[in-house]
Write an enzyme that holds these catalytic residues in place. Sequence first.
Site, mmCIF file in Angstrom:
data_model
loop_
_atom_site.group_PDB
_atom_site.id
_atom_site.type_symbol
_atom_site.label_atom_id
_atom_site.label_comp_id
_atom_site.label_asym_id
_atom_site.label_seq_id
_atom_site.Cartn_x
_atom_site.Cartn_y
_atom_site.Cartn_z
ATOM 1 C CD GLU A 190 -3.123 -0.808 2.169
ATOM 2 O OE1 GLU A 190 -3.407 0.358 2.499
ATOM 3 O OE2 GLU A 190 -3.671 -1.799 2.669
ATOM 4 C CB SER A 270 6.153 -21.803 0.747
ATOM 5 O OG SER A 270 6.414 -21.056 1.894
ATOM 6 C CG ASP A 342 -5.327 -6.366 1.051
ATOM 7 O OD1 ASP A 342 -4.930 -6.146 2.204
ATOM 8 O OD2 ASP A 342 -5.596 -5.469 0.246
ATOM 9 C CG ASP A 345 -7.671 -2.546 4.020
ATOM 10 O OD1 ASP A 345 -7.031 -2.408 2.955
ATOM 11 O OD2 ASP A 345 -8.644 -3.309 4.129
#
Length: 786
Positions: A190, A270, A342, A345
């Site tokens: 972000e 990974s 996600d 925020d």
Amino acid sequence: MRLMGRVGRGLLWIILIVLTLLLAAVLWLRATSTPRTGGTVTLAGLSGPVTVTRDEWGVPHIRAQASDEDAVFALGFVHAQDRAWQMDFQRRVTQGRLSEVLGEAALSQDRFLRTWGFYRAAQSALPALSPRSRRMVRAYTAGVNAGLAQGKPAPEFRILGYTPEPWTDVDSIAWSKLMAYDLGGNWDEELLTARVVRRLGEAGLDAVLPPYPANAPTILSAEEVGQEGATPGGSGHAGATLPASTLAALQAHLDAARSLGMERVPGKGSNNWVIAGSRTATGKPILADDPHLALSSPMLWYLADLRGPALRVIGASIPGLPSIVIGRNDRVAWGVTNVNPDVQDLYVEPEGARLTSRTEVIKVKGGEDVRLTVRESRHGPVISEVGAGEAGPRVALKWTALAPGDTTLDAFLGLNYAQDWDDFRAALRAYVAPSQSFVYADVDGNTGYYAPGRIPVRGGWDGSRPVPGDGSREWRGFIPFEKLPHTYNPADGLVVTANNKVLPGGADRLANVRNWAEPYRAGRITDLLSAQSGGLTLADVQRVQLDTVSLVWQDLRPLLLATRPGSDLSARALELLRPWDGNQTVDSVPSTIFEAWLAELQKVAQDELGDETRLTSLAVRQQLREDGALCRDETARLGSCADALRASLNRAVDTLAARLGPDPDEWTYGRVHTVASNHSAFGKVGALAWLFNHSAPTPGGTNTVNVARPHPETLRQTHGPSYRHIIDLADMNRSVYVGSLGQSGSPFGNHVSDQQAKWASGEYLPMSTDEADWGRTRTLTLTPAP
């Protein structure tokens, strides 16, 4: 001459005395810090006897007769014996108490850690755990404290002059919060997105952060998504603009996290996959996993085998946690990779927003206490005030891992006991963070995949950049467990994950289109496993897990080889690259040239966005193919990507010549590409680094399956497969595993680095519960106090 002879003999005697004293000190430290591994120890807290048989590589095989809690007690005991410093350091990181033992140099890290409140989040999680988990945590805590009480302190405690505090139940949850940060957020993206838009506008996003390619492999197919339904979520990205001062304040937190090794870098992720019996030689599944993390000394993982009346599990544990995190029991095997949804925020709080505050007191070794005021909004901690004081808007962080009620430990303990797919799913219902791609197999031949965790549902926005905290961009709950991506016994008999996009097309709302790892690893694994129509063996899977062919090179090859050299040395480098097949072995010269050149090309946006900005391989490819604007640099007089190619190659070969000599034929990869498993506290302390750090030449490179991305400045490997396992469901004891370094945390231990050579060369240890496979052993018996 006689005088010189006497001086020489005197100097020799001094050298001998110094060496004798050093040897004596080493022997004393070894004797006083090496844990007891034989005989019998009587300990309070056990309900029955437990044997701890360490095999040839120091892996404990724990056998408890009376209760499963006794087995977990013994796990805590051996963790404390072998990794007490690691556990205490990890605890201090979560608490933000590094300055107490390291001094003022750790203040920025403590400010970051206290502001985010990792340990407070762990404290809030403990009451939410199930009764079984609380019992296991209590047993583990008792075992750790019994181990600490044995009086064999780690050398780090002696050097820094302090004694570790007793372990607590909260300490066993706290490290999972740091793992959730390391693997489960995008707040740093972000910040980058905000910087890009501020400097280059919306059009610059696709250049710096290209979307995931439409034709690249996804974990689940359209058919599998069709069976389960689309995942709900949001789209769009209307965000808030941040001034430069606020971005700088947020950058201070990011820099502190990176100094602790907590950063997202390309190739840090990974691989895992599960192959159905229809594709294997035995007719039973094979499951493989290798989590990619920062490589450290001691290594993160601790291999262990636990047996109680009901608990029967072997694999990789993390010192500080009372369970096997990755592994198998007698019926079920699992592996994990990072989903990277996600779940964070950044909210720009409006003027007058209600804030609470608390004061944190940071004790500093050799200095005055530091008082830190931490503010919180309804969204979470305000993280924009470090380095900016009261100036600028207040930016708060909302993150699933900081919310109360985290029951992730219930999930891992549930996996240890799972007997089938239903048990597996039931365990994962409790999973919160960091969301992982779990692959599954069982002895009955079933295979599957699940991506559990709390994933926010957003409406009308995608979480890709900071948003107003005025109520217009709020979460609408979490994706229901049943709607999270999963598949059971897929028709094609194969699930491959490598941090790539989970769902195809527009159905994927776990993260925005720029969040996923580049598809090179996933594509290469799928191609190699699919090249053989059937009859795959354990050896075949090992070869895939250790593959070091670079698809990045194959992608960029025609673009790079079209470069017009700017010097004789550059011309010679191009000659060496031209016939190269892309296999990044330690004796390869082209590997060295390619990675050094790629590192220079990844800097092309730094004149626009700052020195910390490095493009991905996909972004470099896009710029070169389109003669992109990021290639241009007026100051350096670069007017095109052709100019940037020539200049970057010149810089790369000049740097290599300065480091390795003028003859490119001598620039073998292993001379520069060495693994850096460095100590968390003493890794950069010259007088001690040699004792605690461990290194070895390693193959692999940027986005190879055996991932070994070179550091862009040094070309050393700092991240990679921290652990590998391959589990054969036809015969569990034929399974194999290996860690990146060794079981012991002490530089004087017998097993401090005895796995590293095997790990680097692609060898494994037997992942077996059969004593016949353990080699030379020593057994310690733990008996309950009367």
